[in-house]
Structures are given as C-alpha cells and as structure tokens.
Design a protein around this motif. Structure first.
Motif, PDB file in Angstrom:
ATOM      1  N   VAL A   1     -15.759  21.463  -6.990  1.00 42.52           N
ATOM      2  CA  VAL A   1     -15.343  20.360  -7.859  1.00 42.52           C
ATOM      3  C   VAL A   1     -13.966  19.840  -7.452  1.00 42.52           C
ATOM      4  O   VAL A   1     -13.753  18.624  -7.327  1.00 42.52           O
ATOM      5  N   ILE A   2     -13.031  20.757  -7.208  1.00 39.76           N
ATOM      6  CA  ILE A   2     -11.661  20.334  -6.879  1.00 39.76           C
ATOM      7  C   ILE A   2     -11.611  19.660  -5.518  1.00 39.76           C
ATOM      8  O   ILE A   2     -10.929  18.648  -5.329  1.00 39.76           O
ATOM      9  N   SER A   3     -12.362  20.202  -4.549  1.00 42.87           N
ATOM     10  CA  SER A   3     -12.347  19.589  -3.218  1.00 42.87           C
ATOM     11  C   SER A   3     -12.970  18.203  -3.238  1.00 42.87           C
ATOM     12  O   SER A   3     -12.487  17.275  -2.579  1.00 42.87           O
ATOM     13  N   SER A   4     -14.035  18.036  -4.015  1.00 44.52           N
ATOM     14  CA  SER A   4     -14.676  16.714  -4.073  1.00 44.52           C
ATOM     15  C   SER A   4     -13.801  15.703  -4.801  1.00 44.52           C
ATOM     16  O   SER A   4     -13.747  14.528  -4.421  1.00 44.52           O
ATOM     17  N   SER A   5     -13.067  16.147  -5.823  1.00 44.69           N
ATOM     18  CA  SER A   5     -12.191  15.221  -6.543  1.00 44.69           C
ATOM     19  C   SER A   5     -10.959  14.867  -5.715  1.00 44.69           C
ATOM     20  O   SER A   5     -10.401  13.783  -5.851  1.00 44.69           O
ATOM     21  N   ALA A   6     -10.555  15.780  -4.828  1.00 45.72           N
ATOM     22  CA  ALA A   6      -9.332  15.558  -4.051  1.00 45.72           C
ATOM     23  C   ALA A   6      -9.520  14.555  -2.925  1.00 45.72           C
ATOM     24  O   ALA A   6      -8.544  14.006  -2.420  1.00 45.72           O
ATOM     25  N   ILE A   7     -10.760  14.316  -2.515  1.00 40.77           N
ATOM     26  CA  ILE A   7     -10.979  13.422  -1.372  1.00 40.77           C
ATOM     27  C   ILE A   7     -11.413  12.017  -1.804  1.00 40.77           C
ATOM     28  O   ILE A   7     -11.818  11.212  -0.984  1.00 40.77           O
ATOM     29  N   SER A   8     -11.281  11.717  -3.100  1.00 40.56           N
ATOM     30  CA  SER A   8     -11.634  10.389  -3.577  1.00 40.56           C
ATOM     31  C   SER A   8     -10.651   9.364  -3.016  1.00 40.56           C
ATOM     32  O   SER A   8      -9.436   9.468  -3.229  1.00 40.56           O
ATOM     33  N   TRP A   9     -11.166   8.357  -2.298  1.00 40.11           N
ATOM     34  CA  TRP A   9     -10.300   7.359  -1.677  1.00 40.11           C
ATOM     35  C   TRP A   9      -9.526   6.554  -2.713  1.00 40.11           C
ATOM     36  O   TRP A   9      -8.377   6.151  -2.484  1.00 40.11           O
ATOM     37  N   GLU A  10     -10.122   6.332  -3.894  1.00 42.81           N
ATOM     38  CA  GLU A  10      -9.450   5.544  -4.919  1.00 42.81           C
ATOM     39  C   GLU A  10      -8.130   6.174  -5.351  1.00 42.81           C
ATOM     40  O   GLU A  10      -7.190   5.476  -5.744  1.00 42.81           O
ATOM     41  N   LEU A  11      -8.044   7.509  -5.284  1.00 42.96           N
ATOM     42  CA  LEU A  11      -6.826   8.189  -5.710  1.00 42.96           C
ATOM     43  C   LEU A  11      -5.645   7.901  -4.788  1.00 42.96           C
ATOM     44  O   LEU A  11      -4.487   8.108  -5.179  1.00 42.96           O
ATOM     45  N   ALA A  12      -5.916   7.413  -3.588  1.00 39.01           N
ATOM     46  CA  ALA A  12      -4.819   7.094  -2.667  1.00 39.01           C
ATOM     47  C   ALA A  12      -3.920   6.006  -3.231  1.00 39.01           C
ATOM     48  O   ALA A  12      -2.737   5.917  -2.876  1.00 39.01           O
ATOM     49  N   ALA A  13      -4.464   5.180  -4.125  1.00 37.46           N
ATOM     50  CA  ALA A  13      -3.661   4.095  -4.698  1.00 37.46           C
ATOM     51  C   ALA A  13      -2.545   4.621  -5.589  1.00 37.46           C
ATOM     52  O   ALA A  13      -1.520   3.949  -5.761  1.00 37.46           O
ATOM     53  N   ILE A  14      -2.709   5.810  -6.175  1.00 35.81           N
ATOM     54  CA  ILE A  14      -1.716   6.321  -7.121  1.00 35.81           C
ATOM     55  C   ILE A  14      -0.359   6.544  -6.463  1.00 35.81           C
ATOM     56  O   ILE A  14       0.649   5.955  -6.887  1.00 35.81           O
ATOM     57  N   PRO A  15      -0.264   7.393  -5.418  1.00 35.76           N
ATOM     58  CA  PRO A  15       1.074   7.590  -4.835  1.00 35.76           C
ATOM     59  C   PRO A  15       1.649   6.338  -4.178  1.00 35.76           C
ATOM     60  O   PRO A  15       2.872   6.136  -4.192  1.00 35.76           O
ATOM     61  N   ILE A  16       0.774   5.468  -3.627  1.00 38.14           N
ATOM     62  CA  ILE A  16       1.294   4.280  -2.945  1.00 38.14           C
ATOM     63  C   ILE A  16       1.863   3.289  -3.954  1.00 38.14           C
ATOM     64  O   ILE A  16       2.956   2.741  -3.770  1.00 38.14           O
ATOM     65  N   PHE A  17       1.137   3.051  -5.059  1.00 36.59           N
ATOM     66  CA  PHE A  17       1.670   2.168  -6.099  1.00 36.59           C
ATOM     67  C   PHE A  17       2.944   2.755  -6.707  1.00 36.59           C
ATOM     68  O   PHE A  17       3.895   2.028  -7.022  1.00 36.59           O
ATOM     69  N   MET A  18       2.966   4.066  -6.886  1.00 38.93           N
ATOM     70  CA  MET A  18       4.149   4.684  -7.463  1.00 38.93           C
ATOM     71  C   MET A  18       5.340   4.546  -6.520  1.00 38.93           C
ATOM     72  O   MET A  18       6.481   4.350  -6.969  1.00 38.93           O
ATOM     73  N   TRP A  19       5.112   4.636  -5.217  1.00 40.44           N
ATOM     74  CA  TRP A  19       6.207   4.466  -4.260  1.00 40.44           C
ATOM     75  C   TRP A  19       6.742   3.032  -4.316  1.00 40.44           C
ATOM     76  O   TRP A  19       7.952   2.808  -4.298  1.00 40.44           O
ATOM     77  N   MET A  20       5.841   2.070  -4.394  1.00 43.29           N
ATOM     78  CA  MET A  20       6.263   0.672  -4.501  1.00 43.29           C
ATOM     79  C   MET A  20       7.154   0.479  -5.733  1.00 43.29           C
ATOM     80  O   MET A  20       8.246  -0.115  -5.652  1.00 43.29           O
ATOM     81  N   GLY A  21       6.707   0.985  -6.878  1.00 47.08           N
ATOM     82  CA  GLY A  21       7.487   0.844  -8.099  1.00 47.08           C
ATOM     83  C   GLY A  21       8.819   1.562  -8.029  1.00 47.08           C
ATOM     84  O   GLY A  21       9.831   1.066  -8.542  1.00 47.08           O
ATOM     85  N   ASP A  22       8.845   2.739  -7.385  1.00 47.28           N
ATOM     86  CA  ASP A  22      10.085   3.511  -7.308  1.00 47.28           C
ATOM     87  C   ASP A  22      11.104   2.828  -6.405  1.00 47.28           C
ATOM     88  O   ASP A  22      12.318   2.880  -6.663  1.00 47.28           O
ATOM     89  N   ILE A  23      10.633   2.202  -5.337  1.00 50.66           N
ATOM     90  CA  ILE A  23      11.550   1.453  -4.463  1.00 50.66           C
ATOM     91  C   ILE A  23      12.204   0.324  -5.251  1.00 50.66           C
ATOM     92  O   ILE A  23      13.429   0.130  -5.212  1.00 50.66           O
TER      93      ILE A  23
END
Length: 434
Positions: A54-76
């Motif tokens: 379950v954890i491995s399958s949830s960790a490879i979801s491509w949609e989740l990549a948006a979370i750290p990238i959007f957060m980096w944009m906002g933090d900058i």
C-alpha cells in the motif's frame, strides 16, 4: 464483526495513539496495524506485506509530485517582497470602498493564494505587511485580524491548493478539475468577506478611517504595475492547467521557474534564499507525503474491516436526506478541526466520507470543495487553528481576542457552504465547461 464493534476498536485506537501526543504518521500506522491484528486477526507477516504494497503504491503516484513543487514555488515567493508589492498595488484600488484598506487583506490573500497553496503561508505573508499598516493607520484591530484570519484560508480554496491535491489523490478525482472547481467559490467567499467589511465600516465608521493617500488613475495604474509580477505568475500557472497545456505537476514546475525569474528580475535572488526555501519545502512536503502514505495504510485496514460499507449502509438505513448527511459530516469536521490539521483530517476521513457522499447523490468533485471549506474552518477554530496562532503573533493580542475577531468570518464560511450546497453548479460549472 459488527459495525459497532469495528467502530469502537477504531475509535479506541485513534484516541490511544493520536491522543498520546506522538507523531501523527506513526499513530496512523499503529492504528492501521492494530486494527488488522485485533479486529481481523491478521498475523504480523500479512500486515507487513499489506503495508509494503500500500505504501509503495501510494508513494509512486505522479500527482503527488505537484505538492513539493507547488510548495517550493510558494516558499520562494514568501521570501521576496511580493507582500509589500501586493499592499502597494491594492491600496489605491480599494481606498475609496467602504472599509478602505481592510480589503487589502481579502484581495491580497486571494491573489497570493493563487501562487501559494498553503493557508498558513498566505496568512503570514500578507499579514506581516497589512496588519502593521492597518493598526498604524487606526483601523479596528478585531476587524483587521478577523478579516485576515478568514481570507488567509483562501490558500486552500483558491487553486493551486495542496489540500485539493491530497484529496484528489485519495478520492481519485481529477486535480485539474478540482482546481477549476475552487476558483468561483473562492471568489464568492472573497466577495462575502468584503461585503461584510463594507457593511461594518458603514455601520461603524470608526473601524475604518478614511484613506489619506492620493487616489487617481495614475496611482491605480502604478498599483497595477506593482501587481504585474504576481499576476503574470498566476496566469501562467493556472492558464497552463486550464488550457490543457500542462498537468498540475508540470504547471508547478513552470511556476517554480517563474518564481525564480521574479527573484532575479527584482534583484532578490540569492543562494541563501534558494537553500532556505528548498529545505523548508523538503521538511513540509515530507510531513505531508508521510501522512498520505500512513493514511493509505489505514484506509486499507478500514477497507478490510468493511467499515465504509457498513457505515454507508447504517446511515442509509436512517433514511436521512442528502442535506442531513452533509450536516452530520459538517459537525464531524468542525469537531475534528478543533484538534487536527487539515491534511490529517483529509487523510483520515476521505475513505469513509466519499462513499457516504456518493450514496447521498453528491458529486465527489463538489465534495472536494466542501471538504476544503471545512478545512478552512479548522484553520480558524481553536484550540489548534494555525491561522489564529499566526494572527496572535502579528497583532500581539490575546488568543481570546483573536478568536472573537475570527468568529464572524467563521460564520461567513458556514453561510458560503450553505450557498454551495443549495447551488452546487457554482462549483461544478467551470470544471464541466473545460
């Protein structure tokens, strides 16, 4: 096992592990594992195998990549002078509206939310400029802090939103459509807040002193120039998503490039800024993604217990109206919001709430916006409302005064939710039109 027994075991484990004050990630994992062990009599090897899958399958979801990238944009952007530019740009545009510069809280948060995705970051970034200015000019402290408390939560409702990404992944709903669905409700809530501020300023003129600065076409145009960088970034990010040119994750990467470009053009770029923003993004993203992984495991445990089906059948047997189901969920989320952050609320409740909503005849896309508004309420609900702590630090007031100031805007959120429940097309029209 009966629904009563399953629910009792689950609630007891949640109270035990989450109430102990430990990490929520480990608490959710322990609740899931203990539920399988005690309620389902699974052995440790089987539990470990399920957790790994379950954890491995949830960790490879491509949609989740948006979370750290959007957060980096906002933090900058958070580390630049954008908040000062927002205030300077918006001030002449709202100066002659009843309520004057108080509206900079609402519209400043609305604009910043479109590049942040975080409620706390939106509140802190806009508030560090507007609150000192408003208090220095004699504006009412309660109305100044309360309007920021409510509008700061737009970081969750105005896309791009981290909460929407988490919900979209867990509920298997299109994130791009969720982003589109949140736009009109976000603008509606902004108008509700500004309308309330204007009415209060008319009824109590002493709460909003008259603006003494120059207001002319020239100052308004100059304000538009101040807003230009952030408006361009917002248009590029959201335009690329709504036009279908980019996925949310790809648009987030474009947004980071745009944010870095802004720091370079405005002369604020530095390696220290990039390092600090990146490290903060890594810390917060790791926390959110760990919660998602743990919630996926807990969801699997709940599914093995057949709890969502049992609860859905039990509530269906009560023969409640669809609005009755919504009311029960609203009460649940308000109580949870007193003790949990928005991400934890989402990951814990989506596996059970979504089947209930579908059974009641509501669109899961619409429910995503409903859930985000419930999370917005939690941001200004004591004792764990994060926006309240930010505001207390900005104003220097007591927590009691901060809570009283935020209360009218909590009520406005409730009114907004009722409007969206009665007229769901406010949410669904734009995503269905794209």
């Amino acid at each position: 096992m009966s629904i009563a027994a399953s629910s009792a075991i689950l609630i007891a484990l949640l109270v035990l592990f989450l109430g102990s004050g430990g990490w929520i990630f480990s608490g959710l994992m322990l609740v899931g594992a203990s539920s399988m062990y005690f309620a389902l009599d699974f052995n440790l090897a089987r539990i470990g195998s399920i957790a790994t899958k379950v954890i491995s399958s949830s960790a490879i979801s491509w949609e989740l990549a948006a979370i750290p990238i959007f957060m980096w944009m906002g933090d900058i952007i958070f580390r630049t002078d954008i908040s000062q530019r927002l205030f300077r740009g918006l001030a002449p545009m709202v100066a002659r509206v009843p309520g004057g510069l108080l509206h900079t809280n609402v519209f400043g948060c609305t604009v910043f939310a479109a590049i942040s995705g975080s409620s706390t970051a939106t509140t802190a970034t806009v508030g560090k400029i507007t609150i000192p200015e408003l208090l220095r000019r004699g504006y009412d402290t309660g109305l100044a802090s309360g309007s920021l408390a409510g509008a700061g939560s737009f970081g969750l409702l105005i896309p791009p939103s981290i909460a929407m990404i988490v919900y979209g992944v867990l509920a298997e709903v299109s994130i791009a459509k969720l982003f589109a669905a949140g736009l009109i409700p976000g603008l509606m809530m902004a108008l509700l807040y500004s309308g309330y501020i204007a009415i209060m300023a008319i009824l109590r003129p002493e709460t909003a002193p008259r603006y003494e600065g120059e207001v002319s076409l020239r100052t308004v145009l100059r304000g538009g120039v101040e807003l230009l960088p952030i408006m361009l970034l917002m248009c590029v990010v959201l335009g690329s998503i709504y036009s279908g040119i980019a996925t949310p994750s790809e648009a987030a990467a474009v947004g980071v490039f745009g944010a870095i470009t802004i720091t370079v053009v405005t002369g604020q770029f530095s390696l220290a800024l990039m390092r600090e923003s990146l490290m903060n993004t890594i810390r917060i993203s790791a926390m959110i993604l760990m919660l998602i992984a743990a919630s996926s495991f807990l969801s699997a445990a709940i599914a093995y217990m057949h709890l969502p089906t049992q609860i859905t059948e039990a509530i269906s047997a009560l023969d409640l109206s669809p609005y009755g189901v919504l009311l029960i969920l609203a009460a649940l989320y308000i109580v949870l919001g007193m003790f949990l952050d928005g991400t934890s609320m989402t990951v814990m409740t989506v596996p059970i709430a979504v089947p209930l909503i579908v059974q009641a005849g509501f669109d899961p896309l619409w429910f995503g916006i409903y859930l985000v508004i419930m999370i917005e309420m939690s941001a200004i609900t004591p004792p764990v409302g994060l926006n309240l702590f930010v505001l207390q630090g900005l104003t220097g007031g007591t927590m009691g005064a901060t809570i009283r100031a935020a209360l009218p805007f909590f009520v406005l959120l409730c009114i907004g939710t009722v409007i969206l429940a009665i007229f769901p097309q406010i949410v669904l029209w734009l995503p269905n039109s794209l």
